[in-house]
Enzyme design. Sequence first.
Site, PDB file in Angstrom:
ATOM      1  N   LYS A  73     -32.114 -30.604  36.248  1.00  0.00           N
ATOM      2  CA  LYS A  73     -32.278 -31.635  37.268  1.00  0.00           C
ATOM      3  C   LYS A  73     -31.561 -31.166  38.533  1.00  0.00           C
ATOM      4  CE  LYS A  73     -33.864 -35.949  37.621  1.00  0.00           C
ATOM      5  NZ  LYS A  73     -35.017 -36.565  36.986  1.00  0.00           N
ATOM      6  N   GLY A 128     -40.615 -49.816  42.692  1.00  0.00           N
ATOM      7  CA  GLY A 128     -40.846 -48.583  43.437  1.00  0.00           C
ATOM      8  C   GLY A 128     -42.133 -47.933  42.967  1.00  0.00           C
ATOM      9  N   GLY A 165     -37.278 -53.628  39.725  1.00  0.00           N
ATOM     10  CA  GLY A 165     -37.527 -52.456  40.578  1.00  0.00           C
ATOM     11  C   GLY A 165     -39.011 -52.204  40.723  1.00  0.00           C
TER      12      GLY A 165
HETATM   13  P1  NAI Z   1     -38.311 -45.517  43.448  1.00  0.00           P
HETATM   14  O1  NAI Z   1     -37.145 -45.114  44.272  1.00  0.00           O
HETATM   15  O2  NAI Z   1     -39.686 -45.348  43.996  1.00  0.00           O
HETATM   16  O3  NAI Z   1     -38.158 -47.051  43.010  1.00  0.00           O
HETATM   17  C1  NAI Z   1     -36.963 -47.673  42.713  1.00  0.00           C
HETATM   18  C2  NAI Z   1     -37.106 -49.113  43.172  1.00  0.00           C
HETATM   19  O4  NAI Z   1     -36.012 -49.874  42.670  1.00  0.00           O
HETATM   20  C3  NAI Z   1     -37.107 -49.281  44.697  1.00  0.00           C
HETATM   21  O5  NAI Z   1     -38.203 -50.083  45.101  1.00  0.00           O
HETATM   22  C4  NAI Z   1     -35.767 -49.965  44.978  1.00  0.00           C
HETATM   23  O6  NAI Z   1     -35.819 -50.811  46.114  1.00  0.00           O
HETATM   24  C5  NAI Z   1     -35.561 -50.742  43.699  1.00  0.00           C
HETATM   25  N1  NAI Z   1     -34.176 -51.108  43.397  1.00  0.00           N
HETATM   26  C6  NAI Z   1     -33.053 -50.385  43.572  1.00  0.00           C
HETATM   27  N2  NAI Z   1     -31.987 -51.066  43.113  1.00  0.00           N
HETATM   28  C7  NAI Z   1     -32.457 -52.230  42.621  1.00  0.00           C
HETATM   29  C8  NAI Z   1     -31.856 -53.343  41.978  1.00  0.00           C
HETATM   30  N3  NAI Z   1     -30.545 -53.410  41.764  1.00  0.00           N
HETATM   31  N4  NAI Z   1     -32.642 -54.369  41.574  1.00  0.00           N
HETATM   32  C9  NAI Z   1     -33.978 -54.323  41.768  1.00  0.00           C
HETATM   33  N5  NAI Z   1     -34.606 -53.291  42.381  1.00  0.00           N
HETATM   34  C10 NAI Z   1     -33.858 -52.259  42.788  1.00  0.00           C
HETATM   35  O7  NAI Z   1     -38.168 -44.752  42.047  1.00  0.00           O
HETATM   36  P2  NAI Z   1     -39.273 -44.520  40.933  1.00  0.00           P
HETATM   37  O8  NAI Z   1     -39.869 -43.177  41.101  1.00  0.00           O
HETATM   38  O9  NAI Z   1     -40.152 -45.699  40.826  1.00  0.00           O
HETATM   39  O10 NAI Z   1     -38.357 -44.435  39.626  1.00  0.00           O
HETATM   40  C11 NAI Z   1     -37.782 -45.600  39.049  1.00  0.00           C
HETATM   41  C12 NAI Z   1     -36.911 -45.194  37.866  1.00  0.00           C
HETATM   42  O11 NAI Z   1     -37.715 -44.528  36.896  1.00  0.00           O
HETATM   43  C13 NAI Z   1     -35.783 -44.222  38.218  1.00  0.00           C
HETATM   44  O12 NAI Z   1     -34.679 -44.494  37.383  1.00  0.00           O
HETATM   45  C14 NAI Z   1     -36.357 -42.870  37.873  1.00  0.00           C
HETATM   46  O13 NAI Z   1     -35.358 -41.916  37.568  1.00  0.00           O
HETATM   47  C15 NAI Z   1     -37.173 -43.227  36.647  1.00  0.00           C
HETATM   48  N6  NAI Z   1     -38.257 -42.296  36.382  1.00  0.00           N
HETATM   49  C16 NAI Z   1     -39.231 -42.087  37.315  1.00  0.00           C
HETATM   50  C17 NAI Z   1     -40.279 -41.220  37.045  1.00  0.00           C
HETATM   51  C18 NAI Z   1     -41.406 -41.044  38.006  1.00  0.00           C
HETATM   52  O14 NAI Z   1     -42.456 -40.520  37.591  1.00  0.00           O
HETATM   53  N7  NAI Z   1     -41.279 -41.471  39.255  1.00  0.00           N
HETATM   54  C19 NAI Z   1     -40.328 -40.462  35.778  1.00  0.00           C
HETATM   55  C20 NAI Z   1     -39.298 -40.822  34.827  1.00  0.00           C
HETATM   56  C21 NAI Z   1     -38.284 -41.683  35.155  1.00  0.00           C
END
Ligand code: NAI
Length: 360
Positions: A78, A181, A179
């Site tokens: 990572k 995202g 979340g």
């Molecule tokens: P992202 O950054 O696009 O989304 C994260 C979202 O969570 C954002 O919209 C943010 O505003 C929100 N957020 C942050 N703190 C918060 C809280 N306390 N309460 C509610 N919402 C909150 O990230 P993504 O890519 O969607 O990833 C999400 C999780 O999944 C991360 O932990 C990442 O490591 C994990 N992950 C993602 C993968 C992927 O394909 N993108 C693959 C495997 C794991």
Amino acid sequence: MFDHPDYDGHEKVVMVEDAESGLKAIIAVHSTALGAAAGGCRLWTYETPGAALSDALRLSRGMSYKNAMANLPMGGGKAVILGPVPAEKRDAVMQAFGRAVDSLNGRYITAEDVGVSVADMEIVATTTKHVGGLAAGAGKSGGDPSPYTARGVRVGIESAVRAKLGRRDLAGLSIAVQGLGHVGMYLCEELFNQGVNLVVADINPARVAEAQARFGAVGVSIDDILTQPVDVIAPCALGATITEYAARYIRAGVVAGAANNQLATAEAGRILAERGILYAPDYVINAGGIIMVQGELSGDNDTAVVTAKVDAIGDRLDAIFKRAVRDNVITNGVADSMARDKLAAARNKTAVAGGVKALS
Ligand code: NAI
């Protein structure tokens, strides 16, 4: 370093600083026993550089476990880039990061993670070939891994719901998504299509408004999302949101989501289990994205083939849940020991092959 609480026999940890672009990054290679260490690059503004190091160490170990459990021929690594990165420096930072990845000669392969986009990876690809998550042609998987991660999480939720609630499908269930995202929003779409009633929270009100408009979701405060009276909690924000405190107050029967390192402590996992809440080990349920990236890197990336591999996450979770009941142990303990066994077997195989080579 060797006494660091998150150090776990990592093969290589590289600190990178590039004065010209301002890049500061850490690349952690946990294990190459199963192949080149693959795992995304996170861009985040950490409170201290020490917090960035902890994140890199923990996330890279998680990738070793994730790739092993997904039966991928890849080790775990990572990278974290220490933010903030000014917009005008972003391309230069990504190029410098690509050079740092390249200096590892393929021992580490990067891709997107939180804070990093497909466009960023296209820039990284100008300075190294050891990168996945790039845009792909029609009928092929590639680009943003998030839809594949979301699909795997939906399949994993179905498995958990079968095991815990004895339900064959998700129609009519209520699920709280923390979340919204990249993954969280795609997951809402997957769940909405299965007839799920959604409760959502995000620190960004625009994301909540989008989920309300598209999926009829109910928005709640970020402080209340984990204690909603729902069937399933799906943590899809950053890690460590399931604290011991949260674990005591969760009312759902299942915790199953995308976030890496969801459990703040091992004790939080024990509390969930004690309270009869079924936890889907994060690195098993969220492997869809890396399965896609591996397909892309190996060239075996027909969308149908990759999708079938992602759907197998459900079978793996079925097996973990059964073994947890049979042996009366916690689900994340089952996954950890299965992953460690796979890594140890791969290391032994390498050692034996090395020994035979040395003798011949
Ligand atoms: P992202 O950054 O696009 O989304 C994260 C979202 O969570 C954002 O919209 C943010 O505003 C929100 N957020 C942050 N703190 C918060 C809280 N306390 N309460 C509610 N919402 C909150 O990230 P993504 O890519 O969607 O990833 C999400 C999780 O999944 C991360 O932990 C990442 O490591 C994990 N992950 C993602 C993968 C992927 O394909 N993108 C693959 C495997 C794991």
